[in-house]
Design a protein around this motif. Sequence first.
Motif, PDB file in Angstrom:
ATOM      1  N   ILE A 240      41.022  31.289  51.568  1.00 30.64           N
ATOM      2  CA  ILE A 240      39.842  30.761  50.693  1.00 30.64           C
ATOM      3  C   ILE A 240      40.394  31.225  49.661  1.00 30.64           C
ATOM      4  O   ILE A 240      40.572  30.363  48.347  1.00 30.64           O
ATOM      5  N   ALA A 241      40.788  32.371  49.376  1.00 29.61           N
ATOM      6  CA  ALA A 241      41.402  32.695  48.347  1.00 29.61           C
ATOM      7  C   ALA A 241      42.092  32.225  47.163  1.00 29.61           C
ATOM      8  O   ALA A 241      42.145  32.167  46.140  1.00 29.61           O
ATOM      9  N   VAL A 265      49.366  31.766  41.232  1.00 28.76           N
ATOM     10  CA  VAL A 265      48.014  31.685  40.951  1.00 28.76           C
ATOM     11  C   VAL A 265      46.954  32.138  41.926  1.00 28.76           C
ATOM     12  O   VAL A 265      46.275  32.845  42.841  1.00 28.76           O
ATOM     13  N   GLY A 266      47.703  31.389  43.413  1.00 29.78           N
ATOM     14  CA  GLY A 266      47.253  30.837  44.535  1.00 29.78           C
ATOM     15  C   GLY A 266      47.325  32.447  45.419  1.00 29.78           C
ATOM     16  O   GLY A 266      46.892  33.724  45.760  1.00 29.78           O
ATOM     17  N   ARG A 267      49.174  32.645  45.742  1.00 30.45           N
ATOM     18  CA  ARG A 267      49.787  33.904  46.103  1.00 30.45           C
ATOM     19  C   ARG A 267      49.245  35.427  44.901  1.00 30.45           C
ATOM     20  O   ARG A 267      49.207  36.149  46.041  1.00 30.45           O
ATOM     21  N   ALA A 273      43.551  39.920  47.531  1.00 34.60           N
ATOM     22  CA  ALA A 273      42.389  39.963  48.400  1.00 34.60           C
ATOM     23  C   ALA A 273      42.703  40.624  49.914  1.00 34.60           C
ATOM     24  O   ALA A 273      41.826  41.307  49.901  1.00 34.60           O
ATOM     25  N   VAL A 274      44.092  41.062  49.832  1.00 32.85           N
ATOM     26  CA  VAL A 274      44.927  41.746  50.860  1.00 32.85           C
ATOM     27  C   VAL A 274      45.074  43.372  50.624  1.00 32.85           C
ATOM     28  O   VAL A 274      43.744  43.828  51.476  1.00 32.85           O
ATOM     29  N   ALA A 275      44.345  43.681  49.273  1.00 30.94           N
ATOM     30  CA  ALA A 275      44.632  44.800  48.286  1.00 30.94           C
ATOM     31  C   ALA A 275      43.012  45.350  48.674  1.00 30.94           C
ATOM     32  O   ALA A 275      42.376  46.784  49.303  1.00 30.94           O
TER      33      ALA A 275
END
Length: 294
Positions: A240-241, A265-267, A273-275
């Motif tokens: 989603i992110a 940008v997606g990365r 989101a992970v953090a």
Amino acid sequence: MPLTTTGELITEAAAARTAVAAFNIITLEHIEAVVAGAESAGAPVVLQVSENAVRFREGRLLPLARAATAAAEHATVPVALHLDHIQSDALLRRAPDAGFGSVMYDASRLPYAENLAATRAAVDWAHAQGLWIEAELGQVGGKNGMPPLDAHAPGARTDPDEARAFVADSGVDALAVAIGSSHAMTTRTAALDHTLLERLGTALAVPLVLHGSSGVPDDELRLAVSGGITKVNIGTALNIAMTGAIREHLAEHPDAVDPRKYLAVGREAMAQAVARLIGVLSAEPARTPAEHGA
């Protein structure tokens, strides 16, 4: 640093009464984002490759596995490599040579006796190879001519007594339990059964795993960790992110053709989101299960 193992991370998390975040990876950008997010949070992480991801790679396991191993070796936090939701025995047997230290063997679609037999055989083989192995158990159908109920189907729940017997008879190292989450949710509306989680924690001596965590709100995740969940699987939240960020970038730059621009940008969106999610799992819950009304 070299790859660690999921088993080591789970043991440390259980001792600290916290949870390890495990993220499903599909592309190189996923791998880089998960490692960057974990480094930003200063926490260990599990990189998970699912059978579906291998199928997307036209059956090739090594490209993602080698990329994940290289990323782990350059990471400043411990990183483990896990093969997720494996139904294929042939794929299971490729895990050790590809660098995986753990697998999740998924026979939960089968009636209980068949699930147990298949899982027991997988455990015996995996343990002989030094692999840590996770399985899944939900409410099993199959009665009165009805098909088995997938562990993440609406209404599915893991029965504590059945789970106790399953763990003892299969020899698994961890159990994914069905307490209200579901795979591939794009809205964070899942409500977990914290009373059931407490009963499962009392009944079982192995670490408990929550699948389908992308659809679980932050407070529910915190409560699940405080209630005994030790490994939290997350996949859809990253997609989603990534997709949202790329859509926004392309809308603002309709003439863009260089994939490096929008993939970057997606990365970055996935890394953030992970953090954030790792931070959620390490935070104290805002409410107790009793206050939650479970």
